[in-house]
Design an enzyme around this catalytic site. Structure first.
Site, PDB file in Angstrom:
ATOM      1  N   SER A  65       0.795  -1.220   0.000  1.00 32.79           N
ATOM      2  CA  SER A  65       0.000   0.000   0.000  1.00 32.79           C
ATOM      3  C   SER A  65       0.834   1.281   0.000  1.00 32.79           C
ATOM      4  CB  SER A  65      -0.952  -0.059   1.190  1.00 32.79           C
ATOM      5  OG  SER A  65      -1.881   0.964   1.114  1.00 32.79           O
ATOM      6  N   ALA A 369      -8.674   9.834   8.853  1.00 35.25           N
ATOM      7  CA  ALA A 369      -8.261  11.137   8.333  1.00 35.25           C
ATOM      8  C   ALA A 369      -7.363  10.963   7.102  1.00 35.25           C
ATOM      9  CB  ALA A 369      -7.537  11.920   9.415  1.00 35.25           C
ATOM     10  N   SER A 498       3.134   2.558  15.005  1.00 32.73           N
ATOM     11  CA  SER A 498       2.536   2.235  13.706  1.00 32.73           C
ATOM     12  C   SER A 498       2.390   0.725  13.572  1.00 32.73           C
ATOM     13  CB  SER A 498       3.440   2.763  12.590  1.00 32.73           C
ATOM     14  OG  SER A 498       3.130   2.118  11.377  1.00 32.73           O
TER      15      SER A 498
HETATM   16  C1  G16 Z   1      -3.183   0.829   6.512  1.00 34.58           C
HETATM   17  C2  G16 Z   1      -4.526   0.602   7.166  1.00 34.58           C
HETATM   18  C3  G16 Z   1      -5.116   1.908   7.598  1.00 34.58           C
HETATM   19  C4  G16 Z   1      -4.124   2.650   8.495  1.00 34.58           C
HETATM   20  C5  G16 Z   1      -2.767   2.774   7.818  1.00 34.58           C
HETATM   21  C6  G16 Z   1      -1.684   3.340   8.720  1.00 34.58           C
HETATM   22  O1  G16 Z   1      -3.371   1.596   5.361  1.00 34.58           O
HETATM   23  O2  G16 Z   1      -5.373  -0.062   6.267  1.00 34.58           O
HETATM   24  O3  G16 Z   1      -6.323   1.666   8.262  1.00 34.58           O
HETATM   25  O4  G16 Z   1      -4.597   3.914   8.814  1.00 34.58           O
HETATM   26  O5  G16 Z   1      -2.324   1.505   7.386  1.00 34.58           O
HETATM   27  O6  G16 Z   1      -1.528   2.487   9.800  1.00 34.58           O
HETATM   28  P1  G16 Z   1      -0.381   2.679  10.871  1.00 34.58           P
HETATM   29  O7  G16 Z   1      -0.526   4.082  11.372  1.00 34.58           O
HETATM   30  O8  G16 Z   1      -0.668   1.651  11.925  1.00 34.58           O
HETATM   31  O9  G16 Z   1       0.932   2.502  10.178  1.00 34.58           O
HETATM   32  P2  G16 Z   1      -2.713   1.196   3.974  1.00 34.58           P
HETATM   33  O10 G16 Z   1      -3.373   2.134   3.015  1.00 34.58           O
HETATM   34  O11 G16 Z   1      -1.234   1.407   4.114  1.00 34.58           O
HETATM   35  O12 G16 Z   1      -3.082  -0.240   3.782  1.00 34.58           O
END
Ligand code: G16
Length: 543
Positions: A65, A369, A498
């Site tokens: 992602s 957000a 994270s």
């Molecule tokens: C993923 C999750 C999101 C989350 C983001 C950041 O997004 O699907 O719900 O907000 O990671 O997560 P963290 O702050 O725990 O690193 P994505 O778009 O990277 O799959």
């Protein structure tokens, strides 16, 4: 078990680096791609077990992602297109971390705990993003599926939400094609916008930053179904730039500036996808060059307002609620609660948490957000909307509202946040309401805010409570944050480890940008000092 002989043989081709420990995090496994071959093979195995257990098709998406191009990862998708159940996340970590000689034992353990009938058929579908490592990693998934004697279907290059949708369709309709996905969403968009007022702002083109990823490829495919009703100028389409590098939704949101590579005129409506197109943020610049971000909070507000108005106009009695996380701007929460009179729920980060919270309402609008989110309609709410839309005995005003609502339901990908369908929905709402991006932005004013990252030796030393709004450990950190917050007006700050990167995230908001920046920096220092910071001490922000 006899079925496991082949696993034993094949697993040697996908060896686990001894001692490597990975956790199924916020959205699956994420790390440097070179450490993931064994994880992919094992997730192929686990997907088969999950499929046998649920007697349904299970999805495996190879993507990291928003992470840098050299990372990769994997997300497992449950039968209704939602993120895999939390207990199975634990099995995923258990299986990924089993040393080579423990693998069969670990597999057997899951089979026993879940009383899985190994003679049950399994079906797994696989998709991948555009990272250079994704193709070979998805082959490791196929190996895992096949060595348990099961079938897979490879959708190849797809966005994450497209694969979620394919899983849902396979399990509810028995088939799923990308063409169906494009037809369903584009038709709903065309129906919604066909009688939209001709409005100067709504007519202008939309600039899209594809993050140099899969979203760009798939937007091109979608465009062919839109009958020129949406004029798109695509930037960062992957032909030259690097995935997520100085572009994409995460970059724009965190840096609060436009992506590189986009040529935007004053006032032009722009949006950015992330690396697997499950997030979207909008933005524009005004005549004094000021950058305006319309993030997931603003998207949630626009959509909730539209839905609430239509529900009222149609005479339906449905509760619309919003689900946010601690990152939601304080102004957005106040607007939704005080002006819109909506119930607002706060959950931990991760759409899986928001999704479950949103399921409790007739209409649950959930957005992080960072632009990750969608809308869920309860089965009963959807049924009421469809029935009323077919009813001949209603006033023209109600008919108009219910038809818009019915098409809105069809436009939304309810399985997960989807940048493509969210984009169409936002574009439709703006067109139907004759709003420009500035009108949308004017709904409320964000409190200035700042997000930072701090590297610590082990981010697991930080634990949180109250939907991540307060720190429990290490001792003294929450007290330090409270003292710093008290120095500023309208201030709030929190920190959390994270679940997708090896960092601690810091969020701060306050009445001015200077205060938000200063608070974020001071809280970063507190984290650095009290939670085992590594590398250079965080420096004050230079703007
Ligand atoms: C993923 C999750 C999101 C989350 C983001 C950041 O997004 O699907 O719900 O907000 O990671 O997560 P963290 O702050 O725990 O690193 P994505 O778009 O990277 O799959």
């Amino acid at each position: 078990m006899a079925e496991f002989e082949e696993v034993s043989r094949k697993s040697k081709l996908h060896p686990k680096p001894t001692g490597l420990k990975l956790q199924y995090g916020t959205a699956g496994f994420r790390t440097t791609a070179k450490h993931l071959d064994h994880v992919m093979f094992r997730m192929g195995l686990l997907a088969v077990l999950r499929s046998k257990k649920t007697r349904s098709t299970i999805g495996v998406m190879v993507t990291a992602s928003h992470n840098p191009e050299d990372d990769n990862g994997v997300k497992l998708i449950d039968p209704m297109g939602e993120m895999v159940a939390l207990t199975w996340e634990e099995y995923a970590s258990q299986l990924a971390n089993a040393e080579q000689e423990e693998l069969l034992h670990s597999l057997n353990d899951i089979v026993k705990k879940e009383t899985i009938d190994m003679s049950q058929e399994a079906r797994v579908i696989v998709g991948r993003d555009t990272r250079p490592s994704s193709e070979s990693l998805s082959r490791a998934v196929f190996d895992g599926v096949q060595c348990l004697g099961s079938h897979f279907h490879d959708y190849g290059l797809v966005t994450t939400p497209q694969l979620h949708y394919m899983v849902y369709c396979q399990n509810t309709q028995g088939s799923a094609t990308l063409e169906d996905y494009y037809k369903k969403h584009s038709q709903a968009f065309l129906h919604l916008t066909k009688n939209a007022p001709v409005h100067a702002n709504a007519q202008r083109r939309l600039l899209v930053d594809g993050a140099n990823g899969i979203g760009a490829l798939k937007l091109r495919e979608l465009e062919a179904f839109l009958q020129k009703q949406l004029l798109v100028a695509l930037f960062n389409d992957g032909s030259t730039g690097k995935l997520n590098h100085l572009c994409g939704a995460d970059y724009v949101k965190v840096q609060q500036k436009p992506p590189q590579g986009i040529q935007m005129e004053v006032g032009e409506r722009c949006c950015s996808f992330d690396g697997d197109a499950d997030r979207i943020v909008y933005y524009y610049t005004n005549s004094d060059g000021h950058f305006h971000l319309l993030d997931g909070d603003k998207i949630a507000t626009l959509i909730s307002t539209f839905l609430k108005e239509l529900i009222t106009e149609a005479g339906l009695d449905l509760q619309v609620a919003a689900v946010q996380t601690a990152y939601a701007n304080g102004s957005s929460t106040r607007f939704l609660e005080d002006t819109m009179k909506m119930t607002v729920v706060c959950t931990k980060t991760g759409v899986k948490h928001l999704h479950h919270a949103a399921q409790k309402f007739d209409v649950g609008v959930y957005f992080e957000a960072n632009g990750h989110g969608t809308v869920l309609f309860s089965r009963a709410a959807e049924e009421q909307i469809h029935q009323l839309a077919k009813s001949p005995d209603i006033t023209n005003e109600k008919k108009h509202a219910i038809q818009l609502l019915d098409n809105t339901v069809n436009l939304i990908n309810q399985t997960v946040g989807d940048a493509l369908s969210d984009m169409l929905l936002i574009e439709a709402v703006l067109a139907v309401r004759g709003m420009g991006v500035q009108d949308w932005d004017a709904m409320y004013t964000d409190l200035p805010n700042r997000q930072l990252k701090v590297k610590v030796a082990d981010r697991r030393v930080i634990s949180t409570t109250d939907a991540e709004r307060r720190v429990v450990s290490p001792a003294g950190l929450q007290e330090a944050i409270d003292k710093l917050v008290a120095k500023y007006q309208q201030a709030r700050s929190f920190v959390r480890p994270s679940g997708t990167e090896d960092v601690v995230r810091i969020y701060a908001e306050a009445d001015t940008q200077e205060s938000a920046d200063a608070l974020a920096h001071e809280v970063s220092l507190a984290v650095y000092n009290l939670a085992g910071g590594v590398g250079e001490e965080p420096k004050p922000l230079k703007l």
